[in-house]
Design a protein around this motif. Structure first.
Motif, PDB file in Angstrom:
ATOM      1  N   THR A 225     -39.595 -11.252 -36.164  1.00 29.86           N
ATOM      2  CA  THR A 225     -39.045 -12.259 -37.515  1.00 29.86           C
ATOM      3  C   THR A 225     -37.702 -12.010 -37.867  1.00 29.86           C
ATOM      4  O   THR A 225     -36.648 -12.916 -38.145  1.00 29.86           O
ATOM      5  CB  THR A 225     -40.000 -12.029 -38.519  1.00 29.86           C
ATOM      6  OG1 THR A 225     -39.763 -10.444 -39.122  1.00 29.86           O
ATOM      7  CG2 THR A 225     -41.338 -12.295 -38.624  1.00 29.86           C
ATOM      8  N   ASN A 228     -35.316 -13.604 -35.087  1.00 24.42           N
ATOM      9  CA  ASN A 228     -35.520 -15.037 -35.609  1.00 24.42           C
ATOM     10  C   ASN A 228     -34.531 -15.613 -36.490  1.00 24.42           C
ATOM     11  O   ASN A 228     -33.765 -16.897 -36.560  1.00 24.42           O
ATOM     12  CB  ASN A 228     -36.934 -15.628 -35.823  1.00 24.42           C
ATOM     13  CG  ASN A 228     -37.747 -15.749 -34.569  1.00 24.42           C
ATOM     14  OD1 ASN A 228     -37.381 -15.870 -33.627  1.00 24.42           O
ATOM     15  ND2 ASN A 228     -39.156 -15.426 -34.617  1.00 24.42           N
ATOM     16  N   LYS A 229     -34.504 -14.552 -37.661  1.00 21.78           N
ATOM     17  CA  LYS A 229     -33.683 -15.033 -38.671  1.00 21.78           C
ATOM     18  C   LYS A 229     -32.065 -14.853 -38.522  1.00 21.78           C
ATOM     19  O   LYS A 229     -31.404 -15.592 -38.494  1.00 21.78           O
ATOM     20  CB  LYS A 229     -33.809 -13.899 -39.760  1.00 21.78           C
ATOM     21  CG  LYS A 229     -35.087 -14.235 -40.738  1.00 21.78           C
ATOM     22  CD  LYS A 229     -35.312 -13.199 -41.961  1.00 21.78           C
ATOM     23  CE  LYS A 229     -36.398 -13.381 -42.387  1.00 21.78           C
ATOM     24  NZ  LYS A 229     -36.473 -12.324 -43.909  1.00 21.78           N
ATOM     25  N   SER A 231     -31.129 -15.285 -35.125  1.00 21.49           N
ATOM     26  CA  SER A 231     -30.600 -16.473 -34.487  1.00 21.49           C
ATOM     27  C   SER A 231     -30.441 -17.704 -35.222  1.00 21.49           C
ATOM     28  O   SER A 231     -29.225 -18.410 -35.092  1.00 21.49           O
ATOM     29  CB  SER A 231     -31.810 -16.919 -33.535  1.00 21.49           C
ATOM     30  OG  SER A 231     -32.223 -15.891 -32.580  1.00 21.49           O
ATOM     31  N   LYS A 232     -31.134 -17.902 -36.381  1.00 21.21           N
ATOM     32  CA  LYS A 232     -30.538 -19.036 -37.555  1.00 21.21           C
ATOM     33  C   LYS A 232     -29.498 -18.692 -38.270  1.00 21.21           C
ATOM     34  O   LYS A 232     -28.484 -19.522 -38.063  1.00 21.21           O
ATOM     35  CB  LYS A 232     -31.791 -18.981 -38.248  1.00 21.21           C
ATOM     36  CG  LYS A 232     -33.290 -19.640 -37.764  1.00 21.21           C
ATOM     37  CD  LYS A 232     -34.308 -20.009 -38.972  1.00 21.21           C
ATOM     38  CE  LYS A 232     -35.537 -20.520 -38.396  1.00 21.21           C
ATOM     39  NZ  LYS A 232     -36.319 -20.489 -39.434  1.00 21.21           N
ATOM     40  N   SER A 249     -33.765 -15.473 -26.325  1.00 21.19           N
ATOM     41  CA  SER A 249     -35.052 -15.389 -25.842  1.00 21.19           C
ATOM     42  C   SER A 249     -35.668 -14.407 -25.169  1.00 21.19           C
ATOM     43  O   SER A 249     -36.589 -13.793 -25.333  1.00 21.19           O
ATOM     44  CB  SER A 249     -35.561 -16.896 -25.267  1.00 21.19           C
ATOM     45  OG  SER A 249     -34.642 -16.747 -24.061  1.00 21.19           O
ATOM     46  N   ILE A 252     -36.244 -11.214 -27.633  1.00 21.96           N
ATOM     47  CA  ILE A 252     -37.370 -11.301 -28.321  1.00 21.96           C
ATOM     48  C   ILE A 252     -38.584 -11.246 -27.426  1.00 21.96           C
ATOM     49  O   ILE A 252     -39.547 -10.401 -27.664  1.00 21.96           O
ATOM     50  CB  ILE A 252     -37.396 -12.619 -28.990  1.00 21.96           C
ATOM     51  CG1 ILE A 252     -36.380 -12.785 -29.918  1.00 21.96           C
ATOM     52  CG2 ILE A 252     -38.762 -13.105 -29.494  1.00 21.96           C
ATOM     53  CD1 ILE A 252     -36.165 -13.990 -30.713  1.00 21.96           C
TER      54      ILE A 252
END
Length: 272
Positions: A225, A228-229, A231-232, A249, A252
């Motif tokens: 998580t 992913n945060k 990356s944004k 990717s 992760i």
């Protein structure tokens, strides 16, 4: 200089420098076993002391500017999480129990965190506020940064820099006492302390950090998580943390593959 010449220069420099093949940490459940080449005359203590001076200077500057946070709820959160992670560091590196660990929270919009040689940790409020980090996610970041220190990635980078610079300038530049020696030392220090880590080092920090967090009782799934945060957050103008810790990717996927190895450690930590 071509890649071939750089490799030749590095090899020659490492031989001249008297590098030693070492493994700074145990492999752990995640199995980080890569041998590292360290310049024998650039000791762990010397690098730790070098960084400690820089760290204290930054702490002093933050204090004078009123941005050193020692009393807020977030400061207490960061300290408590760090304490739990630091307690697990000797599982990978027994001598880290004698390090003079320090943890400081800096009030800044900057999305950044760092653990330098010898266990000197900075965490920035921008990471917590902008990404709305949970304790598990803070532990994922801090575990990753602590892993860099345990593996001595800074000293390793400095050792490589010595090898390259010695090959270019000759051994006399290092062992002499003139301006050339000082310039070389400055180049190496900047190289080791400021340049981004290699992808190999990043992967090692990911894996060891994942295990540290699990052993400390933090959910390893938070690493997914978190990235992913990240990356944004990197869309548009990437934050500084992302410039040296690129999310991808493949990163992760590597973390997801390692989570089953450390999940039993997390479950055991929750019971204790």
């Amino acid at each position: 200089m071509s890649k071939t010449l750089v490799l030749c220069a590095l090899s020659a420099g490492l031989l001249l420098a008297g590098c030693q093949s070492v493994n700074t940490t145990s492999g752990g459940a995640v199995g980080v076993e890569r041998k590292q080449y360290m310049f024998s005359m650039l000791s762990t203590d010397e690098v730790n002391q070098m960084y400690a001076q820089s760290y204290q200077k930054t702490v002093g500057e933050a204090t004078s500017k009123g941005v050193l946070d020692k009393t807020s709820n977030d400061a207490r959160r960061v300290q408590a999480i760090a304490d739990r992670l630091i307690a697990q560091a000797p599982k990978f590196r027994p001598d880290s129990a004698q390090w003079k660990w320090e943890v400081n929270l800096i009030k800044s919009d900057e999305l950044n965190a760092n653990c330098g040689p010898g266990g000197k940790i900075f965490f920035y409020t921008g990471l917590i506020d902008s990404l709305k980090l949970t304790d598990d996610e803070i532990a994922a970041i801090m575990g990753h940064e602590i892993a860099h220190a345990l593996r001595e990635h800074g000293r390793e980078a400095m050792s490589k820099a010595y090898g390259i610079e010695m090959a270019k300038q000759g051994a006399g530049a290092l062992f002499g006492l003139g301006q050339g020696s000082l310039a070389l030392a400055d180049t190496v220090a900047n190289y080791g302390m400021t340049l981004p880590n290699s992808r190999s080092n990043e992967n090692e920090a990911d894996l060891i950090g994942l295990e540290l967090a699990a052993r400390a009782g933090y959910n390893p799934n938070a690493a997914i998580t978190l990235w992913n945060k990240m990356s944004k957050a990197s869309e548009g103008s990437p934050p500084e943390f992302m410039s040296t810790h690129p999310a991808s990717s493949s990163r992760i996927a590597s973390l997801q593959a390692a989570i089953p190895k450390v999940m039993p450690l997390y479950e055991q930590a929750k019971k204790s």
